[in-house]
Design a protein around this motif. Structure first.
Motif, PDB file in Angstrom:
ATOM      1  N   ARG A 180       5.020 -11.663 -38.242  1.00  0.00           N
ATOM      2  CA  ARG A 180       5.033 -11.223 -39.632  1.00  0.00           C
ATOM      3  C   ARG A 180       4.970  -9.689 -39.603  1.00  0.00           C
ATOM      4  O   ARG A 180       3.908  -9.110 -39.366  1.00  0.00           O
ATOM      5  CB  ARG A 180       3.824 -11.825 -40.382  1.00  0.00           C
ATOM      6  N   GLY A 181       6.132  -9.084 -39.801  1.00  0.00           N
ATOM      7  CA  GLY A 181       6.176  -7.660 -39.480  1.00  0.00           C
ATOM      8  C   GLY A 181       6.589  -6.730 -40.598  1.00  0.00           C
ATOM      9  O   GLY A 181       7.194  -7.132 -41.600  1.00  0.00           O
ATOM     10  N   ILE A 200      -0.821   0.787 -42.089  1.00  0.00           N
ATOM     11  CA  ILE A 200      -1.383  -0.324 -41.298  1.00  0.00           C
ATOM     12  C   ILE A 200      -2.435  -1.079 -42.119  1.00  0.00           C
ATOM     13  O   ILE A 200      -2.527  -2.307 -42.050  1.00  0.00           O
ATOM     14  CB  ILE A 200      -1.948   0.221 -39.969  1.00  0.00           C
ATOM     15  N   ASP A 201      -3.209  -0.353 -42.909  1.00  0.00           N
ATOM     16  CA  ASP A 201      -4.195  -1.012 -43.788  1.00  0.00           C
ATOM     17  C   ASP A 201      -3.512  -1.993 -44.737  1.00  0.00           C
ATOM     18  O   ASP A 201      -4.049  -3.072 -45.024  1.00  0.00           O
ATOM     19  CB  ASP A 201      -4.962   0.020 -44.621  1.00  0.00           C
ATOM     20  N   LEU A 202      -2.344  -1.605 -45.221  1.00  0.00           N
ATOM     21  CA  LEU A 202      -1.592  -2.494 -46.115  1.00  0.00           C
ATOM     22  C   LEU A 202      -1.161  -3.758 -45.378  1.00  0.00           C
ATOM     23  O   LEU A 202      -1.245  -4.860 -45.915  1.00  0.00           O
ATOM     24  CB  LEU A 202      -0.321  -1.789 -46.597  1.00  0.00           C
ATOM     25  N   LEU A 203      -0.686  -3.566 -44.154  1.00  0.00           N
ATOM     26  CA  LEU A 203      -0.273  -4.728 -43.356  1.00  0.00           C
ATOM     27  C   LEU A 203      -1.450  -5.686 -43.191  1.00  0.00           C
ATOM     28  O   LEU A 203      -1.309  -6.896 -43.358  1.00  0.00           O
ATOM     29  CB  LEU A 203       0.218  -4.288 -41.969  1.00  0.00           C
ATOM     30  N   ALA A 204      -2.607  -5.107 -42.876  1.00  0.00           N
ATOM     31  CA  ALA A 204      -3.801  -5.930 -42.633  1.00  0.00           C
ATOM     32  C   ALA A 204      -4.153  -6.736 -43.877  1.00  0.00           C
ATOM     33  O   ALA A 204      -4.430  -7.940 -43.797  1.00  0.00           O
ATOM     34  CB  ALA A 204      -4.969  -5.040 -42.225  1.00  0.00           C
ATOM     35  N   MET A 205      -4.105  -6.086 -45.027  1.00  0.00           N
ATOM     36  CA  MET A 205      -4.477  -6.771 -46.266  1.00  0.00           C
ATOM     37  C   MET A 205      -3.537  -7.949 -46.544  1.00  0.00           C
ATOM     38  O   MET A 205      -3.928  -8.929 -47.165  1.00  0.00           O
ATOM     39  CB  MET A 205      -4.451  -5.785 -47.437  1.00  0.00           C
ATOM     40  N   HIS A 206      -2.293  -7.834 -46.040  1.00  0.00           N
ATOM     41  CA  HIS A 206      -1.295  -8.880 -46.291  1.00  0.00           C
ATOM     42  C   HIS A 206      -1.165  -9.868 -45.130  1.00  0.00           C
ATOM     43  O   HIS A 206      -0.199 -10.628 -45.075  1.00  0.00           O
ATOM     44  CB  HIS A 206       0.064  -8.233 -46.573  1.00  0.00           C
ATOM     45  N   LYS A 207      -2.098  -9.812 -44.180  1.00  0.00           N
ATOM     46  CA  LYS A 207      -2.087 -10.737 -43.022  1.00  0.00           C
ATOM     47  C   LYS A 207      -0.816 -10.600 -42.198  1.00  0.00           C
ATOM     48  O   LYS A 207      -0.357 -11.567 -41.573  1.00  0.00           O
ATOM     49  CB  LYS A 207      -2.300 -12.193 -43.458  1.00  0.00           C
ATOM     50  N   MET A 208      -0.217  -9.417 -42.215  1.00  0.00           N
ATOM     51  CA  MET A 208       0.917  -9.142 -41.331  1.00  0.00           C
ATOM     52  C   MET A 208       0.348  -8.850 -39.941  1.00  0.00           C
ATOM     53  O   MET A 208      -0.748  -8.290 -39.821  1.00  0.00           O
ATOM     54  CB  MET A 208       1.687  -7.910 -41.833  1.00  0.00           C
ATOM     55  N   ASN A 209       1.099  -9.183 -38.908  1.00  0.00           N
ATOM     56  CA  ASN A 209       0.523  -8.975 -37.567  1.00  0.00           C
ATOM     57  C   ASN A 209       1.340  -8.056 -36.656  1.00  0.00           C
ATOM     58  O   ASN A 209       0.967  -7.882 -35.493  1.00  0.00           O
ATOM     59  CB  ASN A 209       0.267 -10.320 -36.874  1.00  0.00           C
ATOM     60  N   THR A 210       2.423  -7.466 -37.180  1.00  0.00           N
ATOM     61  CA  THR A 210       3.224  -6.596 -36.323  1.00  0.00           C
ATOM     62  C   THR A 210       3.672  -5.346 -37.079  1.00  0.00           C
ATOM     63  O   THR A 210       4.198  -5.443 -38.192  1.00  0.00           O
ATOM     64  CB  THR A 210       4.481  -7.340 -35.818  1.00  0.00           C
ATOM     65  N   PHE A 211       3.448  -4.210 -36.442  1.00  0.00           N
ATOM     66  CA  PHE A 211       3.942  -2.938 -36.979  1.00  0.00           C
ATOM     67  C   PHE A 211       5.020  -2.415 -36.026  1.00  0.00           C
ATOM     68  O   PHE A 211       4.728  -2.098 -34.872  1.00  0.00           O
ATOM     69  CB  PHE A 211       2.786  -1.932 -37.094  1.00  0.00           C
ATOM     70  N   HIS A 212       6.247  -2.381 -36.520  1.00  0.00           N
ATOM     71  CA  HIS A 212       7.385  -1.902 -35.730  1.00  0.00           C
ATOM     72  C   HIS A 212       7.562  -0.417 -36.049  1.00  0.00           C
ATOM     73  O   HIS A 212       7.964  -0.061 -37.159  1.00  0.00           O
ATOM     74  CB  HIS A 212       8.607  -2.754 -36.129  1.00  0.00           C
ATOM     75  N   GLY A 497       9.998  -6.689 -42.884  1.00  0.00           N
ATOM     76  CA  GLY A 497      10.559  -5.748 -43.851  1.00  0.00           C
ATOM     77  C   GLY A 497      10.818  -4.419 -43.157  1.00  0.00           C
ATOM     78  O   GLY A 497       9.966  -3.934 -42.408  1.00  0.00           O
ATOM     79  N   ASN A 498      12.002  -3.848 -43.393  1.00  0.00           N
ATOM     80  CA  ASN A 498      12.357  -2.573 -42.755  1.00  0.00           C
ATOM     81  C   ASN A 498      12.347  -1.435 -43.766  1.00  0.00           C
ATOM     82  O   ASN A 498      12.839  -1.586 -44.880  1.00  0.00           O
ATOM     83  CB  ASN A 498      13.736  -2.674 -42.101  1.00  0.00           C
ATOM     84  N   VAL A 499      11.797  -0.310 -43.334  1.00  0.00           N
ATOM     85  CA  VAL A 499      11.652   0.830 -44.233  1.00  0.00           C
ATOM     86  C   VAL A 499      12.295   2.046 -43.583  1.00  0.00           C
ATOM     87  O   VAL A 499      11.672   2.744 -42.772  1.00  0.00           O
ATOM     88  CB  VAL A 499      10.162   1.075 -44.562  1.00  0.00           C
ATOM     89  N   TRP A 500      13.568   2.252 -43.914  1.00  0.00           N
ATOM     90  CA  TRP A 500      14.325   3.411 -43.427  1.00  0.00           C
ATOM     91  C   TRP A 500      14.081   4.559 -44.400  1.00  0.00           C
ATOM     92  O   TRP A 500      14.143   4.360 -45.613  1.00  0.00           O
ATOM     93  CB  TRP A 500      15.807   3.066 -43.335  1.00  0.00           C
TER      94      TRP A 500
END
Ligand code: ACM
Length: 562
Positions: A180-181, A200-212, A497-500
C-alpha cells in the motif's frame, strides 16, 4: 499513580489486602461508571480505511491523565506512539508487563493466534481497551484505528484536564493488499526533511506501508553519494526552471533563470528511513536508469553516450540523455547502488527504467557493437540487457528490483517486480509471466492530474495538469484486473499513488494534490472490496477532513464539501 511490579517481593497479607481493595474499587467503579451504558450510533465510528468487521457496543472508555498504557515487551515503540497521541508525552504512564493490566487501562499485546501479519483486534469497552495483533505492525494499525475513534482535537494537543471518550467497539481488521504505497518525486521540486516526514505521517495515518522516494531525475540528483560527490555538487542544482505549463499550454519554453536545487545528506536519509521504520513504513528508493539521467550525466559526462555538454534539465518532459551501456557505467552504477543499499534496508530497490528514448543508443557505435556482440534483437533488447545486469548485481546483494512497466520491453529481468503506470496492461502482462506487480495506472493513481475537472479546474490556482483524476475515480479503482485467473491475481501485490511534482513548487501544493485522494486510495488498498461504498466513504471523509485541519494539512476542500 501506582506502579506495580510483580517481581518485587511483598508480604502475602499486603498482597491480599491490595487484591481485595482493587476488587472493591472495580465493583464500585463498574456499577457507577458514568459511561457504562451510553448508546453509540454508527456515526460515532468514522474510520478510514473502513475496517473489515466492526461491532458497535454500548458504553465509552474514558481517557484521562491516569490512563495507563500497558504493553508487552517488543511493543515499546508503539506504546510510546500511542502515549504521544493521547497527549501524555514521552513515556508518561507507561509500564511494562501486560499482567498488570487492570480496570481503566489500555493494553497492547502480541497474539500468535491472529493469522494476518498486519491484522489486529481492537476491543474497546467502558472499563478497558485491549489491542492485540500478531506483530508490532498490526498493533500500530490498531492504534491508527483507535486514533480515529478519538476526536480530531487530539491531533493538536490535549490539555491535561481534557476529557476524552472512545466509543465501545469490537474490531477485527486486516488489509486487502500487502503493498500500500505512496510515491513522492523530490527531484522536479525539492522538499525538506521535515516535509518528507510530514508526508510519512500522512501515510502512517492511512495505514500505508510503503514510501516510494523518487530521488533522481533529469532535473536534479537528490541523494548524497560519497564516492561521487559531483552527483550532488553539480547534479543537485539547475540554473533555472521552466515557467508555466511548459510544453503544453505555454510552449515555447521560457525560464525563470533562478538557480534551484537541494539534496539529502546520507545522515538525513538515515533519519528519514528510521522515522518511516518507526511507523512501519518501508522506504523504497528510486535511482533512475538508464534514462532520466541528465543530472547524473551533467556531473559525470563520461558515463554518457557522447561527450556532452550535459546540463541539469530546466524544463519538464522526456529527454534523449541516457547512460551508455559501458563497463565503466555499470561500475559507477554499482558503486552508487552499494551506497544506496547501505542506507535503505528495503528488499526492493526501484531502478526506474521508464521513458528511455533509444536515439542515443541507435547513434552510438559502442551500443550498436554491444547489441551485435550480445546477440540482442535491438535497442529494447539492450535496455533489457542493461536492467538484467543491474538486477543481477542487486540480487547478488540480497535485493530485488522494481521498475516501471517499460522493463517488460525486450524481456523482463528474471526476478523483477513491475510497476504498471501506462494503464494496467503492463501489470496484466507481468502477472501472466508470474512476476509481482504494483498497480499505479495514471488514470486512477496519478495525483498530479487535476482532481476537480470541468470549468472549476481552469480557475483552480493550484491546478497543474490538464488531465483529470477525481476523488471518486480514485475511489472506484479496482487494482486486481478481472482478466487474470485466481492464480495470477496473487501477483498483484497492491497499488500506489504517484506524485510527480513538475507543477508542485512547494509542499503545500503537494498536500493539496494528495488530499483527499490518498484517503480514497487507502480504502481501495486496505478495505474489503464488498465494503467499498462511495456515499459512506464521503460521509466519513467529512470527519477525516477535521483531522487534516487539526494537523494543518492543505487539502482540496471542494472535493469534500457535500
Ligand atoms: C512515469 O510516469 N514516467 C513513470
Amino acid at each position: 499513580m501506582l506502579l506495580f511490579r510483580l517481581s518485587e517481593p511483598k508480604p502475602a497479607a499486603a498482597i491480599k489486602l491490595l487484591v481485595l481493595l482493587a476488587a472493591c474499587a472495580l465493583l464500585v467503579s463498574c456499577s457507577s461508571h458514568p459511561y457504562r451504558n451510553v448508546s453509540n450510533s454508527p456515526d460515532d465510528y468514522h474510520i478510514i480505511p473502513q475496517p473489515n468487521q466492526l461491532a458497535i457496543l454500548k458504553g465509552r472508555f474514558l481517557v484521562n491523565p491516569e490512563t495507563k498504557i500497558i504493553y508487552e515487551t517488543g511493543l515499546a515503540q508503539e506504546a510510546k506512539y500511542l502515549a504521544n497521541l493521547l497527549g501524555k508525552g514521552e513515556g508518561a504512564s507507561i509500564i511494562v508487563d501486560e499482567r498488570n493490566a487492570s480496570s481503566g487501562d489500555i493494553s497492547l499485546t502480541l497474539d500468535s493466534t491472529i493469522q494476518a501479519e498486519e491484522g489486529y483486534e481492537l476491543n474497546v469497552e467502558f472499563d478497558g481497551i485491549h489491542l492485540s495483533a500478531k506483530t508490532a505492525k498490526g498493533i500500530f494499525y490498531g492504534i491508527q484505528t483507535l486514533r480515529q475513534l478519538l476526536p480530531a482535537s487530539i491531533e493538536k494537543s490535549m490539555a491535561a484536564t481534557d476529557t476524552l471518550t472512545i466509543p465501545a467497539v469490537r474490531i477485527t481488521d486486516q488489509p486487502r493488499y500487502a503493498y500500500r504505497g505512496m510515491h513522492l518525486d523530490v527531484a522536479r521540486h525539492f522538499f525538506s526533511i521535515d516535509e518528507v516526514k510530514k508526508y510519512i505521517d500522512l501515510l502512517a495515518m492511512h495505514k500505508m506501508n510503503t514510501f516510494h522516494w523518487h530521488l533522481t531525475e533529469d532535473q536534479g540528483w537528490r541523494i548524497q553519494i560519497k564516492k561521487y560527490p559531483k552527483l550532488t555538487e553539480v547534479g543537485a542544482f539547475r540554473k533555472g526552471t521552466a515557467i508555466g505549463l511548459a510544453g503544453t499550454r505555454d510552449a515555447p519554453y521560457t525560464y525563470d533563470n533562478v538557480p534551484y536545487g537541494g539534496f539529502y545528506t546520507q545522515d538525513e536519509i538515515r533519519d528519514v528511513v528510521a522515522y518511516a521504520g518507526a511507523r512501519h513504513i518501508t522506504v523504497i528508493p528510486e535511482i533512475e536508469l538508464p534514462g532520466h539521467s541528465s543530472a547524473a550525466l551533467a556531473a559525470y559526462p563520461q558515463f554518457g553516450n557522447h561527450s556532452g555538454p550535459y546540463e541539469v534539465a530546466r524544463r519538464w518532459g522526456v529527454f534523449e540523455e541516457t547512460f551508455a551501456p559501458t563497463e565503466e557505467t555499470f561500475a559507477f552504477l554499482e558503486d552508487v547502488l552499494k551506497e544506496v543499499m547501505e542506507l535503505f534496508p528495503s528488499t526492493l530497490i526501484h531502478i526506474g527504467g521508464d521513458e528511455v528514448l533509444k536515439k542515443e543508443w541507435k547513434e552510438s557505435a559502442y551500443a550498436q557493437a554491444l547489441i551485435e556482440k550480445e546477440g540482442l534483437k535491438d535497442e529494447d533488447g539492450l535496455q533489457s540487457y542493461f536492467i538484467r545486469r543491474i538486477e543481477a548485481f542487486l540480487n547478488t546483494n540480497g535485493r530485488s528490483i522494481i521498475g516501471w512497466d517499460e522493463i517488460l520491453e525486450g524481456g523482463l529481468a528474471p526476478n523483477a517486480t513491475v510497476m504498471s503506470w501506462r494503464g494496467v496492461e503492463g501489470g496484466i502482462a507481468a502477472a501472466k509471466q508470474q512476476h509481482n506487480v504494483i498497480m499505479t495506472p495514471g488514470a486512477y493513481c496519478y495525483f498530479d492530474y487535476n482532481q476537480i475537472g470541468g470549468e472549476a479546474q481552469k480557475k483552480d490556482p493550484l491546478n497543474g495538469s490538464n488531465r483529470v483524476t477525481t476523488l471518486e475515480k480514485v475511489y472506484s479503482y479496482e487494482p486486481t484486473p478481472a482478466e487474470l485467473t485466481p492464480e495470477q491475481t496473487k501477483y498483484i501485490l497492491g497499488a500506489q499513488g504517484n506524485v510527480w511534482t513538475e507543477y508542485m513548487p512547494n509542499f503545500e501544493v503537494v498536500e493539496y494534490n494528495v488530499l483527499p485522494r490518498m484517503t480514497a486510495l487507502s480504502e481501495v488498498v486496505w478495505s474489503a472490496k464488498k465494503d467499498r461504498d462511495w456515499e459512506k466513504f464521503h460521509g466519513r471523509l467529512q470527519h477525516m477532513s477535521r483531522r487534516y485541519d487539526a494537523l494543518r494539512y492543505t487539502y482540496a476542500k471542494q472535493c469534500i464539501v457535500q
